[in-house]
Design an enzyme around this catalytic site. Structure first.
Site, PDB file in Angstrom:
ATOM      1  N   TYR A  76      -8.121 -44.604   3.991  1.00  0.00           N
ATOM      2  CA  TYR A  76      -6.169 -43.700   2.566  1.00  0.00           C
ATOM      3  C   TYR A  76      -6.556 -42.912   2.540  1.00  0.00           C
ATOM      4  CZ  TYR A  76     -10.037 -42.263  -0.340  1.00  0.00           C
ATOM      5  OH  TYR A  76     -11.350 -41.894  -0.867  1.00  0.00           O
ATOM      6  N   LYS A 122     -12.558 -41.878   5.888  1.00  0.00           N
ATOM      7  CA  LYS A 122     -11.458 -41.946   4.518  1.00  0.00           C
ATOM      8  C   LYS A 122     -11.311 -43.287   4.747  1.00  0.00           C
ATOM      9  CE  LYS A 122      -8.744 -39.315   1.415  1.00  0.00           C
ATOM     10  NZ  LYS A 122     -10.661 -38.411   0.656  1.00  0.00           N
ATOM     11  N   GLU A 156     -21.847 -33.767   0.779  1.00  0.00           N
ATOM     12  CA  GLU A 156     -20.578 -32.960   0.035  1.00  0.00           C
ATOM     13  C   GLU A 156     -20.886 -33.763  -2.057  1.00  0.00           C
ATOM     14  OE1 GLU A 156     -17.926 -34.589   2.163  1.00  0.00           O
ATOM     15  OE2 GLU A 156     -18.993 -36.736   2.599  1.00  0.00           O
ATOM     16  N   LEU A 202     -16.876 -36.440   4.974  1.00  0.00           N
ATOM     17  CA  LEU A 202     -15.335 -36.235   5.611  1.00  0.00           C
ATOM     18  C   LEU A 202     -15.529 -35.057   5.700  1.00  0.00           C
ATOM     19  CD1 LEU A 202     -13.250 -38.535   5.087  1.00  0.00           C
ATOM     20  CD2 LEU A 202     -13.147 -36.637   3.279  1.00  0.00           C
TER      21      LEU A 202
HETATM   22  C1  LIG Z   1     -16.146 -38.365  -0.142  1.00  0.00           C
HETATM   23  C2  LIG Z   1     -14.987 -36.162  -0.327  1.00  0.00           C
HETATM   24  N1  LIG Z   1     -15.163 -35.145   0.894  1.00  0.00           N
HETATM   25  C3  LIG Z   1     -14.932 -34.684   0.571  1.00  0.00           C
HETATM   26  C4  LIG Z   1     -13.060 -34.802  -0.060  1.00  0.00           C
HETATM   27  C5  LIG Z   1     -12.281 -33.974   0.562  1.00  0.00           C
HETATM   28  O1  LIG Z   1     -11.657 -33.837   0.946  1.00  0.00           O
HETATM   29  P1  LIG Z   1      -9.766 -33.110   1.683  1.00  0.00           P
HETATM   30  O2  LIG Z   1     -10.179 -31.831   0.807  1.00  0.00           O
HETATM   31  O3  LIG Z   1      -9.589 -33.864   2.398  1.00  0.00           O
HETATM   32  O4  LIG Z   1      -8.377 -33.395  -0.476  1.00  0.00           O
HETATM   33  C6  LIG Z   1     -12.863 -35.372  -0.800  1.00  0.00           C
HETATM   34  C7  LIG Z   1     -11.541 -36.657  -1.224  1.00  0.00           C
HETATM   35  O5  LIG Z   1     -10.886 -37.277  -1.567  1.00  0.00           O
HETATM   36  C8  LIG Z   1     -13.999 -37.367  -0.669  1.00  0.00           C
HETATM   37  O6  LIG Z   1     -13.620 -38.241  -1.717  1.00  0.00           O
END
Ligand SMILES: Cc1ncc(COP(=O)(O)O)c(C=O)c1O
Length: 289
Positions: free
Chosen positions: A31, A149, A181, A205
């Site tokens: 997603y 993701k 994270e 991620l």
């Molecule tokens: C585990 C995780 N890390 C980091 C992020 C931040 O990613 P992005 O900047 O692409 O929204 C998300 C976003 O949902 C996430 O689920």
């Protein structure tokens, strides 16, 4: 609100997914959440590229509907038809391996992926951004492909629930003595004149906002080092902040009940917050789509 499901635009209340859908049964899907500002999608290519990479890694067969141009067209139509061309909104995109009798191995090649898109109005959490938020630390219980993701979000859900129960906004995850994270955000710390963050690896991620913020930090003259904060270091950073598509740059001013730095948002964080806001405003004005 209209949504898109498997070729059809229909009211949310009428959308039905099969009980055999592998997203439902196995969490077998990917997603994205994309931000729209004034009807323009922010960093949409980066999001959809990450999703394509996820589908490739998982062996989910692309279909016509999962092509980037098709997804962008659907997203724009939903924004338009749902009256979300003014102000801010989010677009949710999910692709699963489709519906098939429940067997762990991949279904027959002809099984079509399930493609679902929806939109929602988005109110940026402006107030909390100015004062900062609280976070807790908790073990990172996720698998070893956190770079994908996927809709398998149970450890993230459990971590976020712990944070909320502690009156905090985010759970910061720790694995093998380092900060990876947040449950739904990327984590940065400022210390010793540098900005530190976990390197892009299978344990985080690769956040799209993380990438933009690293670029903005470099442009502002900061030294960004992709080396994870150690668990003992996170207690003595000058500034801590998290980033994400719906989080932007959010200062973390309390960690596990104790103040971070002087307990207020710091200049590095606030500078990046403003730079990102400016980048989003400019992108909304400049680029079609
Ligand atoms: C585990 C995780 N890390 C980091 C992020 C931040 O990613 P992005 O900047 O692409 O929204 C998300 C976003 O949902 C996430 O689920």
């Amino acid at each position: 609100m209209l949504i898109f499901l498997n070729g059809e635009f229909l009211p949310r209340s009428e959308a039905k997914v099969s009980v055999d859908d592998r997203g439902f049964v196995f969490g077998d899907g990917v997603y994205e959440v994309i931000r729209a500002v004034g009807g323009r999608l922010f960093t949409a290519d980066e999001h959809l590229e990450r999703m394509e990479g996820g589908m490739r890694a998982l062996g989910i067969q692309p279909s016509e509907e999962t092509q980037r141009a098709a997804l962008l067209g659907i997203a724009r139509r939903l924004l338009r038809e749902n009256g979300l061309l003014d102000g801010e909104a989010t677009v949710y995109v999910q692709v699963t391996r489709g519906a098939a009798p429940r067997l762990h191995q991949f279904p027959p090649a002809a099984t079509r992926p399930t493609v679902y898109l929806s939109t929602a109005p988005f109110l940026p959490p402006v107030e909390i951004r100015g004062v900062g938020a609280a976070a807790i630390t908790t073990p990172d219980l996720r698998w070893s492909r956190c770079d994908l993701k996927t809709v398998n979000l149970l450890p993230n859900v459990l971590a976020k629930q712990l944070a909320v129960e502690a009156g905090a906004t985010e759970a910061i995850l720790m694995r093998d003595g380092v900060v990876t994270e947040g449950a739904s955000t990327s984590v940065f710390g400022a210390m010793d004149g540098r900005i530190r963050t976990h390197p892009a690896s299978n344990y985080i991620l690769p956040g799209i906002t993380r990438g933009v913020v690293m670029e903005l930090a470099a442009a502002l003259g900061h030294r960004v080092v992709q080396r994870p904060l150690l668990v003992e270091e996170i207690r003595r950073v000058d500034e801590l902040f998290i980033t994400g598509t719906t989080t932007d740059v959010l200062p973390i001013v309390r960690l596990d009940g104790r103040p971070v730095g002087d307990g207020r948002p710091g200049p590095v964080t606030l500078g990046l917050q403003e730079a990102l806001a400016e980048r989003m405003r400019t992108a909304a004005l400049a680029k079609p789509g």
